[in-house]
Structure formats: structure tokens, C-alpha cells
Design a protein around this motif. Structure first.
Motif, PDB file in Angstrom:
ATOM      1  N   PHE A  82     -33.942 -16.801  32.875  1.00 27.24           N
ATOM      2  CA  PHE A  82     -33.574 -16.410  34.352  1.00 27.24           C
ATOM      3  C   PHE A  82     -35.044 -16.027  35.467  1.00 27.24           C
ATOM      4  O   PHE A  82     -34.867 -16.508  36.644  1.00 27.24           O
ATOM      5  N   GLU A  83     -35.971 -15.668  34.580  1.00 25.10           N
ATOM      6  CA  GLU A  83     -36.966 -14.955  35.917  1.00 25.10           C
ATOM      7  C   GLU A  83     -37.491 -16.008  36.370  1.00 25.10           C
ATOM      8  O   GLU A  83     -38.085 -16.551  37.315  1.00 25.10           O
ATOM      9  N   ASP A  84     -38.165 -17.121  35.501  1.00 26.96           N
ATOM     10  CA  ASP A  84     -38.974 -18.178  35.068  1.00 26.96           C
ATOM     11  C   ASP A  84     -37.932 -19.321  35.831  1.00 26.96           C
ATOM     12  O   ASP A  84     -38.931 -19.685  37.432  1.00 26.96           O
ATOM     13  N   CYS A  85     -36.711 -19.492  36.368  1.00 28.71           N
ATOM     14  CA  CYS A  85     -36.312 -20.122  37.630  1.00 28.71           C
ATOM     15  C   CYS A  85     -35.781 -19.715  39.148  1.00 28.71           C
ATOM     16  O   CYS A  85     -36.457 -19.945  39.986  1.00 28.71           O
ATOM     17  N   LEU A  86     -35.852 -17.848  39.257  1.00 25.62           N
ATOM     18  CA  LEU A  86     -37.190 -17.472  40.493  1.00 25.62           C
ATOM     19  C   LEU A  86     -37.495 -17.852  40.515  1.00 25.62           C
ATOM     20  O   LEU A  86     -37.697 -17.502  42.140  1.00 25.62           O
ATOM     21  N   PRO A  96     -41.233 -14.927  48.795  1.00 28.34           N
ATOM     22  CA  PRO A  96     -41.599 -13.872  47.438  1.00 28.34           C
ATOM     23  C   PRO A  96     -40.203 -13.226  47.294  1.00 28.34           C
ATOM     24  O   PRO A  96     -40.142 -12.337  46.133  1.00 28.34           O
ATOM     25  N   CYS A  97     -39.289 -12.889  48.097  1.00 28.03           N
ATOM     26  CA  CYS A  97     -38.022 -12.335  47.646  1.00 28.03           C
ATOM     27  C   CYS A  97     -37.078 -13.465  47.256  1.00 28.03           C
ATOM     28  O   CYS A  97     -36.460 -14.066  47.269  1.00 28.03           O
ATOM     29  N   ALA A  98     -36.642 -13.183  46.157  1.00 28.84           N
ATOM     30  CA  ALA A  98     -35.672 -13.839  45.437  1.00 28.84           C
ATOM     31  C   ALA A  98     -34.326 -14.186  45.629  1.00 28.84           C
ATOM     32  O   ALA A  98     -34.393 -15.478  46.062  1.00 28.84           O
ATOM     33  N   TYR A  99     -33.670 -13.414  46.520  1.00 26.78           N
ATOM     34  CA  TYR A  99     -32.649 -13.384  47.179  1.00 26.78           C
ATOM     35  C   TYR A  99     -32.825 -14.448  48.399  1.00 26.78           C
ATOM     36  O   TYR A  99     -31.735 -15.590  48.418  1.00 26.78           O
TER      37      TYR A  99
END
Length: 111
Positions: A82-86, A96-99
Motif C-alpha cells: 500500500f505504501e509503495d503504491c502511494l 508529496p501528499c498522499a491524498y
């Protein structure tokens, strides 16, 4: 700040106990950030845009990883995926912001 500290602060507040200052400050900043409208950014003329196919593929991987993580929140491999995809979406969308990266990617593929 770890989620556990924020959760403890929210629990303390619901029980009428004082919230740790660090947690209260983080919660106030999060609420303020969500209330602040995002100004649409205008990309500079020299900005290179990714291929829509790459963004669509990254979004597909993101949604799959999100479902996998929701099904097994304690699974470290699911969290890493999940973090890799973000991260990938953040790089593709130069955000830089995931959202904001997910939002921009969806807008880019739909538009």
C-alpha cells in the motif's frame, strides 16, 4: 505521530480527561488542513506529465493494495504494498501528499 497516540488522545477526550498536548496539536492541525480549501495548482509549461496508462496502472495497484490492507490490517506485506503504491502515485503526480496524489491521479485519468 503514531496512530495509537492520536487514538489515545481521542479516547481521553471522550472520557473527559485532558488530551496530551502533542496529540491535541496534531489533531487540530489535521482538522485545520481538511478545512482549508485546496487551491488548484497550475502546472508550469515545462512540467512533464506521465502517460495516462501508467497512472491508470498505478491507480489500479493502489486500489487493490487498499482492499488487501483493509482485509488484513496487521499484514506487513499488505502495508508495504500500500505504501509503495502511494509513493509511486506521489512520484508520478509530483505530489508529496498522499491524498493529493491519489486525487490528482484520479482527476488526470478521468479528464
Amino acid at each position: 505521530m503514531p496512530e495509537t497516540v492520536l487514538a489515545q488522545g481521542m479516547l481521553a477526550d471522550s472520557r473527559g480527561r485532558p488530551v496530551p498536548a502533542r496529540a491535541e496539536r496534531a489533531l487540530r492541525q489535521a482538522v485545520q488542513a481538511t478545512r482549508t480549501p485546496r487551491t488548484p495548482k497550475t502546472p508550469p509549461a515545462s512540467l512533464l506529465l506521465p502517460l495516462k496508462a501508467d497512472v491508470e496502472m498505478a491507480l489500479g495497484r493502489f486500489f487493490d493494495a487498499r482492499l488487501r490492507l483493509a482485509a488484513a490490517p496487521a499484514d506487513e506485506a499488505a502495508r508495504r504494498a500500500f505504501e509503495d503504491c502511494l509513493f509511486t502515485l506521489g512520484v508520478l503526480m509530483a505530489e508529496p501528499c498522499a491524498y493529493a496524489a491519489v486525487h490528482d491521479a484520479v482527476q488526470y485519468t478521468e479528464g
